[in-house]
Design an enzyme around this catalytic site. Structure first.
Site, mmCIF file in Angstrom:
data_model
loop_
_atom_site.group_PDB
_atom_site.id
_atom_site.type_symbol
_atom_site.label_atom_id
_atom_site.label_comp_id
_atom_site.label_asym_id
_atom_site.label_seq_id
_atom_site.Cartn_x
_atom_site.Cartn_y
_atom_site.Cartn_z
ATOM 1 N N HIS A 1 0.699 -1.289 -0.030
ATOM 2 C CA HIS A 1 -0.012 -0.004 -0.006
ATOM 3 C C HIS A 1 0.968 1.319 -0.057
ATOM 4 O O HIS A 1 0.385 2.214 0.609
ATOM 5 C CB HIS A 1 -1.116 -0.159 1.154
ATOM 6 C CG HIS A 1 -0.412 -0.134 2.597
ATOM 7 N ND1 HIS A 1 -0.834 -0.553 3.681
ATOM 8 C CD2 HIS A 1 0.836 0.552 2.940
ATOM 9 C CE1 HIS A 1 0.109 -0.408 4.709
ATOM 10 N NE2 HIS A 1 0.902 0.357 4.255
ATOM 11 N N HIS B 1 -2.327 4.605 9.753
ATOM 12 C CA HIS B 1 -0.799 4.977 10.024
ATOM 13 C C HIS B 1 -1.233 6.092 10.880
ATOM 14 O O HIS B 1 -0.487 7.412 10.351
ATOM 15 C CB HIS B 1 -0.221 5.345 8.925
ATOM 16 C CG HIS B 1 0.132 4.066 7.762
ATOM 17 N ND1 HIS B 1 -1.050 3.668 7.107
ATOM 18 C CD2 HIS B 1 1.252 3.279 7.607
ATOM 19 C CE1 HIS B 1 -0.582 2.617 6.366
ATOM 20 N NE2 HIS B 1 0.876 2.321 6.749
ATOM 21 N N HIS C 1 10.213 -3.312 4.117
ATOM 22 C CA HIS C 1 10.423 -1.969 4.103
ATOM 23 C C HIS C 1 10.821 -1.526 5.644
ATOM 24 O O HIS C 1 10.334 -2.084 6.367
ATOM 25 C CB HIS C 1 9.494 -1.302 3.281
ATOM 26 C CG HIS C 1 8.054 -1.161 3.940
ATOM 27 N ND1 HIS C 1 7.296 -2.021 3.958
ATOM 28 C CD2 HIS C 1 7.294 -0.131 4.619
ATOM 29 C CE1 HIS C 1 6.070 -1.874 4.579
ATOM 30 N NE2 HIS C 1 6.172 -0.583 4.804
ATOM 31 N N GLU D 1 4.026 -5.586 8.568
ATOM 32 C CA GLU D 1 2.691 -5.271 8.113
ATOM 33 C C GLU D 1 2.306 -6.345 7.651
ATOM 34 O O GLU D 1 0.895 -6.872 7.171
ATOM 35 C CB GLU D 1 2.688 -4.217 7.166
ATOM 36 C CG GLU D 1 2.699 -2.671 7.607
ATOM 37 C CD GLU D 1 2.845 -1.605 6.417
ATOM 38 O OE1 GLU D 1 2.563 -0.348 6.869
ATOM 39 O OE2 GLU D 1 2.891 -1.911 5.408
HETATM 40 C C1 DHB Z 1 5.673 4.290 3.140
HETATM 41 C C2 DHB Z 1 4.837 3.928 4.104
HETATM 42 C C3 DHB Z 1 4.086 2.925 4.359
HETATM 43 O O1 DHB Z 1 3.098 3.103 5.125
HETATM 44 C C4 DHB Z 1 4.384 1.887 3.749
HETATM 45 O O2 DHB Z 1 3.722 0.528 3.953
HETATM 46 C C5 DHB Z 1 5.336 1.821 2.706
HETATM 47 C C6 DHB Z 1 6.006 2.832 2.573
HETATM 48 C C7 DHB Z 1 6.403 5.359 2.959
HETATM 49 O O3 DHB Z 1 6.191 6.357 3.521
HETATM 50 O O4 DHB Z 1 7.435 5.528 1.804
HETATM 51 FE FE FE Z 2 2.347 1.005 5.613
#
Ligand code: DHB
Ligand code: FE
Length: 285
Positions: free
Chosen positions: A12, A59, A193, A240
């Site tokens: 996402h 978030h 990530h 996540e």
């Molecule tokens: C980012 C934010 C998110 O919530 C995520 O799942 C992936 C990347 C971001 O800020 O780049």
């Molecule tokens: Fe996220």
């Protein structure tokens, strides 16, 4: 009765929403990513459900450190789009299904899972980016959506095992509903990530692809993976991915039925500073 016909899994990343909103989706950087969703957009047109049960995480937009529900089910008729600091995304508001969501809350809570019931909530990129990826630009989402928010932002977060078992309880709830609804369950977030700290930018292709393999073929085994392994291998935000186990637990084979058909699988690096993963699994009819 209502039936879960398929599950969809997707990252996402908010930059994907921004790319679409600013007409950058055909630029070379983004084209390969959106190519991976071309099949999915047609698939969703051909397989439009009545309701999407959309598992995602907020978030710190609807919730904050002052209130952190582990599992929150949206029972509202409508959900406005959250302002994440630069105005709400220019996408349609989300239409819910209060009656069906309330039924699921009743069934799942009586099945011993504690849910927070949310009658008013703005939805952030965790929910809107998966819809944008799957539907493209649109004036109206194709069906009703029940938002189901999971805390994966502030520890302690729920285990993969609990998420998988919750998915089974959601399936039971759907099958106890006395309306002939076609329901999809979507698990969103991930893949590897890390957005902050010395390891910011961490991406682990090998681990991500092993996760996809295992989610398809051995979800119960995947459900046993401890948090620390997600964090170590997939970065702090890789956690996540436990949300995908909720959707996977709602599939037929997790409940004594046949294995799903893998309709689509896609993996792409990078999107912003993350890896993007995507699966569509269909229950045999
Ligand atoms: C980012 C934010 C998110 O919530 C995520 O799942 C992936 C990347 C971001 O800020 O780049
Ligand atoms: Fe996220």
């Amino acid at each position: 009765m209502a039936r879960i016909t398929a599950s969809v899994y997707t990252s996402h990343v908010p930059a994907i929403g921004a790319a679409m909103d600013h007409g950058k989706d055909h630029e070379p950087y983004w084209q390969k990513l959106f190519d991976g969703y071309e099949f999915s957009r047609q698939w969703l047109k051909d397989n439009t459900p009545d309701v999407i049960f959309l598992v995602y995480n907020d978030h710190a937009n609807a919730f904050s450190l002052s209130m952190i529900p582990t599992f929150a089910i949206g029972t509202a008729p409508h959900y406005p789009i959250a302002d994440e600091g630069w105005g709400p995304r220019p996408v349609p508001a989300v239409e819910g299904d209060s009656v069906f969501a309330s039924h699921i809350a009743q069934s799942v809570i009586q099945d011993d899972f504690d849910l927070t019931i949310v009658n008013e909530m703005a939805v952030d990129h965790g929910l809107t980016v998966p819809l944008s990826l799957m539907c493209g630009k649109t004036d109206a989402w194709p069906c009703r959506v029940i938002p189901f928010a999971v805390n994966v932002v502030q520890y302690p977060v729920p285990s993969g095992r609990r998420c998988y078992e919750l998915g089974k309880a959601i399936r039971r709830a759907v099958e106890r509903y006395d309306e002939p609804l076609n329901v999809q369950i979507w698990g969103t977030g991930g893949m590897s990530h890390q957005l902050q700290g010395p390891r910011a930018g961490l991406i682990n292709r090998e681990w991500d692809n092993a996760f996809l393999d295992r989610l398809i073929a051995d979800p119960a085994g995947q459900a046993d993976m401890p948090h620390i392994e997600y964090v170590r291998e997939a970065g702090s935000e890789g956690i996540e991915l436990v949300m995908w186990l909720i959707a996977r637990g709602a599939m037929a084979d997790a409940n004594g039925g046949p294995a799903p058909h893998v309709a689509h699988r896609f993996y792409h690096v990078p999107a912003s500073n993350t890896a993007v993963g995507h699966l569509i699994l269909e229950n045999p009819s």
